[in-house]
Design a protein around this motif. Sequence first.
Motif, PDB file in Angstrom:
ATOM      1  N   PRO A  67       0.830  -1.207   0.000  1.00  0.00           N
ATOM      2  CA  PRO A  67       0.000   0.000   0.000  1.00  0.00           C
ATOM      3  C   PRO A  67       0.864   1.257   0.000  1.00  0.00           C
ATOM      4  O   PRO A  67       1.871   1.334   0.693  1.00  0.00           O
ATOM      5  CB  PRO A  67      -0.813  -0.118   1.287  1.00  0.00           C
ATOM      6  N   SER A  68       0.476   2.193  -0.825  1.00  0.00           N
ATOM      7  CA  SER A  68       1.208   3.453  -0.923  1.00  0.00           C
ATOM      8  C   SER A  68       0.482   4.538  -0.142  1.00  0.00           C
ATOM      9  O   SER A  68      -0.730   4.485   0.042  1.00  0.00           O
ATOM     10  CB  SER A  68       1.320   3.878  -2.387  1.00  0.00           C
ATOM     11  N   ASN A  69       1.229   5.521   0.270  1.00  0.00           N
ATOM     12  CA  ASN A  69       0.679   6.690   0.945  1.00  0.00           C
ATOM     13  C   ASN A  69      -0.238   7.413  -0.031  1.00  0.00           C
ATOM     14  O   ASN A  69       0.146   7.676  -1.172  1.00  0.00           O
ATOM     15  CB  ASN A  69       1.848   7.568   1.384  1.00  0.00           C
ATOM     16  N   ILE A  70      -1.438   7.761   0.406  1.00  0.00           N
ATOM     17  CA  ILE A  70      -2.410   8.407  -0.477  1.00  0.00           C
ATOM     18  C   ILE A  70      -1.881   9.749  -0.982  1.00  0.00           C
ATOM     19  O   ILE A  70      -2.195  10.156  -2.110  1.00  0.00           O
ATOM     20  CB  ILE A  70      -3.794   8.559   0.201  1.00  0.00           C
ATOM     21  N   SER A  71      -1.064  10.415  -0.218  1.00  0.00           N
ATOM     22  CA  SER A  71      -0.482  11.677  -0.661  1.00  0.00           C
ATOM     23  C   SER A  71       0.421  11.453  -1.874  1.00  0.00           C
ATOM     24  O   SER A  71       0.399  12.240  -2.831  1.00  0.00           O
ATOM     25  CB  SER A  71       0.298  12.325   0.480  1.00  0.00           C
ATOM     26  N   ASP A  72       1.206  10.380  -1.847  1.00  0.00           N
ATOM     27  CA  ASP A  72       2.072  10.054  -2.984  1.00  0.00           C
ATOM     28  C   ASP A  72       1.245   9.658  -4.205  1.00  0.00           C
ATOM     29  O   ASP A  72       1.566  10.041  -5.327  1.00  0.00           O
ATOM     30  CB  ASP A  72       3.036   8.923  -2.622  1.00  0.00           C
ATOM     31  N   VAL A  73       0.187   8.896  -3.975  1.00  0.00           N
ATOM     32  CA  VAL A  73      -0.707   8.514  -5.067  1.00  0.00           C
ATOM     33  C   VAL A  73      -1.335   9.765  -5.671  1.00  0.00           C
ATOM     34  O   VAL A  73      -1.373   9.932  -6.894  1.00  0.00           O
ATOM     35  CB  VAL A  73      -1.792   7.520  -4.584  1.00  0.00           C
ATOM     36  N   PHE A  74      -1.814  10.669  -4.810  1.00  0.00           N
ATOM     37  CA  PHE A  74      -2.434  11.891  -5.306  1.00  0.00           C
ATOM     38  C   PHE A  74      -1.462  12.697  -6.155  1.00  0.00           C
ATOM     39  O   PHE A  74      -1.838  13.222  -7.212  1.00  0.00           O
ATOM     40  CB  PHE A  74      -2.982  12.765  -4.176  1.00  0.00           C
ATOM     41  N   THR A  75      -0.222  12.828  -5.714  1.00  0.00           N
ATOM     42  CA  THR A  75       0.772  13.592  -6.478  1.00  0.00           C
ATOM     43  C   THR A  75       0.945  13.012  -7.873  1.00  0.00           C
ATOM     44  O   THR A  75       0.985  13.759  -8.862  1.00  0.00           O
ATOM     45  CB  THR A  75       2.115  13.625  -5.727  1.00  0.00           C
ATOM     46  N   GLN A  76       1.011  11.698  -7.975  1.00  0.00           N
ATOM     47  CA  GLN A  76       1.140  11.060  -9.291  1.00  0.00           C
ATOM     48  C   GLN A  76      -0.100  11.289 -10.145  1.00  0.00           C
ATOM     49  O   GLN A  76      -0.002  11.562 -11.344  1.00  0.00           O
ATOM     50  CB  GLN A  76       1.396   9.557  -9.127  1.00  0.00           C
ATOM     51  N   VAL A  77      -1.286  11.188  -9.526  1.00  0.00           N
ATOM     52  CA  VAL A  77      -2.537  11.427 -10.257  1.00  0.00           C
ATOM     53  C   VAL A  77      -2.581  12.867 -10.737  1.00  0.00           C
ATOM     54  O   VAL A  77      -2.875  13.138 -11.913  1.00  0.00           O
ATOM     55  CB  VAL A  77      -3.770  11.093  -9.381  1.00  0.00           C
ATOM     56  N   ARG A  78      -2.293  13.795  -9.867  1.00  0.00           N
ATOM     57  CA  ARG A  78      -2.326  15.209 -10.239  1.00  0.00           C
ATOM     58  C   ARG A  78      -1.375  15.498 -11.384  1.00  0.00           C
ATOM     59  O   ARG A  78      -1.736  16.148 -12.362  1.00  0.00           O
ATOM     60  CB  ARG A  78      -1.974  16.079  -9.027  1.00  0.00           C
ATOM     61  N   ASP A  79      -0.147  15.008 -11.275  1.00  0.00           N
ATOM     62  CA  ASP A  79       0.838  15.249 -12.328  1.00  0.00           C
ATOM     63  C   ASP A  79       0.413  14.598 -13.648  1.00  0.00           C
ATOM     64  O   ASP A  79       0.619  15.173 -14.720  1.00  0.00           O
ATOM     65  CB  ASP A  79       2.222  14.765 -11.892  1.00  0.00           C
ATOM     66  N   ALA A  80      -0.184  13.426 -13.571  1.00  0.00           N
ATOM     67  CA  ALA A  80      -0.682  12.754 -14.782  1.00  0.00           C
ATOM     68  C   ALA A  80      -1.795  13.563 -15.427  1.00  0.00           C
ATOM     69  O   ALA A  80      -1.840  13.710 -16.657  1.00  0.00           O
ATOM     70  CB  ALA A  80      -1.174  11.353 -14.445  1.00  0.00           C
ATOM     71  N   LEU A  81      -2.692  14.099 -14.620  1.00  0.00           N
ATOM     72  CA  LEU A  81      -3.809  14.868 -15.158  1.00  0.00           C
ATOM     73  C   LEU A  81      -3.331  16.180 -15.777  1.00  0.00           C
ATOM     74  O   LEU A  81      -3.837  16.599 -16.827  1.00  0.00           O
ATOM     75  CB  LEU A  81      -4.857  15.131 -14.081  1.00  0.00           C
ATOM     76  N   VAL A  82      -2.367  16.826 -15.149  1.00  0.00           N
ATOM     77  CA  VAL A  82      -1.809  18.048 -15.723  1.00  0.00           C
ATOM     78  C   VAL A  82      -1.129  17.722 -17.056  1.00  0.00           C
ATOM     79  O   VAL A  82      -1.304  18.449 -18.041  1.00  0.00           O
ATOM     80  CB  VAL A  82      -0.838  18.736 -14.731  1.00  0.00           C
ATOM     81  N   THR A  83      -0.386  16.632 -17.100  1.00  0.00           N
ATOM     82  CA  THR A  83       0.249  16.209 -18.352  1.00  0.00           C
ATOM     83  C   THR A  83      -0.795  15.914 -19.415  1.00  0.00           C
ATOM     84  O   THR A  83      -0.663  16.347 -20.563  1.00  0.00           O
ATOM     85  CB  THR A  83       1.144  14.978 -18.108  1.00  0.00           C
ATOM     86  N   ALA A  84      -1.843  15.193 -19.045  1.00  0.00           N
ATOM     87  CA  ALA A  84      -2.914  14.883 -19.999  1.00  0.00           C
ATOM     88  C   ALA A  84      -3.571  16.171 -20.506  1.00  0.00           C
ATOM     89  O   ALA A  84      -3.892  16.280 -21.695  1.00  0.00           O
ATOM     90  CB  ALA A  84      -3.950  13.970 -19.349  1.00  0.00           C
ATOM     91  N   ALA A  85      -3.746  17.136 -19.637  1.00  0.00           N
ATOM     92  CA  ALA A  85      -4.328  18.418 -20.050  1.00  0.00           C
ATOM     93  C   ALA A  85      -3.391  19.137 -21.021  1.00  0.00           C
ATOM     94  O   ALA A  85      -3.842  19.679 -22.037  1.00  0.00           O
ATOM     95  CB  ALA A  85      -4.616  19.285 -18.828  1.00  0.00           C
ATOM     96  N   GLU A  86      -2.096  19.136 -20.716  1.00  0.00           N
ATOM     97  CA  GLU A  86      -1.119  19.788 -21.602  1.00  0.00           C
ATOM     98  C   GLU A  86      -1.058  19.104 -22.966  1.00  0.00           C
ATOM     99  O   GLU A  86      -0.795  19.753 -23.979  1.00  0.00           O
ATOM    100  CB  GLU A  86       0.262  19.790 -20.947  1.00  0.00           C
ATOM    101  N   GLU A  87      -1.298  17.800 -22.999  1.00  0.00           N
ATOM    102  CA  GLU A  87      -1.304  17.036 -24.252  1.00  0.00           C
ATOM    103  C   GLU A  87      -2.653  17.113 -24.963  1.00  0.00           C
ATOM    104  O   GLU A  87      -2.878  16.404 -25.929  1.00  0.00           O
ATOM    105  CB  GLU A  87      -0.948  15.571 -23.969  1.00  0.00           C
ATOM    106  N   LYS A  88      -3.552  17.935 -24.428  1.00  0.00           N
ATOM    107  CA  LYS A  88      -4.896  18.137 -25.001  1.00  0.00           C
ATOM    108  C   LYS A  88      -5.747  16.862 -24.962  1.00  0.00           C
ATOM    109  O   LYS A  88      -6.641  16.671 -25.769  1.00  0.00           O
ATOM    110  CB  LYS A  88      -4.816  18.668 -26.445  1.00  0.00           C
ATOM    111  N   ARG A  89      -5.480  16.009 -23.978  1.00  0.00           N
ATOM    112  CA  ARG A  89      -6.281  14.799 -23.791  1.00  0.00           C
ATOM    113  C   ARG A  89      -7.463  15.064 -22.869  1.00  0.00           C
ATOM    114  O   ARG A  89      -8.307  14.202 -22.681  1.00  0.00           O
ATOM    115  CB  ARG A  89      -5.396  13.681 -23.247  1.00  0.00           C
ATOM    116  N   LEU A  90      -7.467  16.252 -22.290  1.00  0.00           N
ATOM    117  CA  LEU A  90      -8.592  16.726 -21.500  1.00  0.00           C
ATOM    118  C   LEU A  90      -9.048  18.044 -22.113  1.00  0.00           C
ATOM    119  O   LEU A  90      -8.213  18.834 -22.563  1.00  0.00           O
ATOM    120  CB  LEU A  90      -8.187  16.954 -20.038  1.00  0.00           C
ATOM    121  N   PRO A  91     -10.363  18.288 -22.125  1.00  0.00           N
ATOM    122  CA  PRO A  91     -10.819  19.569 -22.664  1.00  0.00           C
ATOM    123  C   PRO A  91     -10.359  20.722 -21.780  1.00  0.00           C
ATOM    124  O   PRO A  91     -10.039  20.536 -20.594  1.00  0.00           O
ATOM    125  CB  PRO A  91     -12.341  19.436 -22.665  1.00  0.00           C
TER     126      PRO A  91
END
Length: 156
Positions: A67-91
């Motif tokens: 099990p990973s620390n939820i804070s570490d998981v959140f950081t990875q999710v947030r960074d992934a979502l920002v990357t996806a937004a920058e790649e125009k994969r999110l509106p």
Amino acid sequence: VASPDAIALGYLIEAVGAWKTALYRASVVMLGCACERIILVLAEHVSQVDVSPYSANLAKMLAPGKPSNISDVFTQVRDALVTAAEEKRLPRELGSDVIDRRLTPIFERARRLRNKSGHPSGDEIHAEEAEAGLLLFPDFHEVASRILVELGRKGR
């Protein structure tokens, strides 16, 4: 939210019930669990789409037995979502601004209050603090749900 996550909804129902009976510590702990569940759902989804290097990182973090620390998981999710937004994969309406103004602060607030309440510090939680989290949760869940739909369309 068209299809709310059943586990998060269960925690939310308990959070509301606790708030109604003036159990504010219990309310924020349950709300924190609901928010963490939403982040884990996002993490699972991101681990299955190609947002390098975050998808692979999250797959490792979510692997059984470690099990990973939820804070570490959140950081990875947030960074992934920002990357996806920058790649125009999110509106645009789900871009990094929304992630940093509507997803991140609500999660961080819920986590802070949950930690404050879930440890035997004796810190008091006021009705307004607990209620504010309950009022913010629907927006948090709605943004996360919209992101899941969009990544499902464009993420694979």
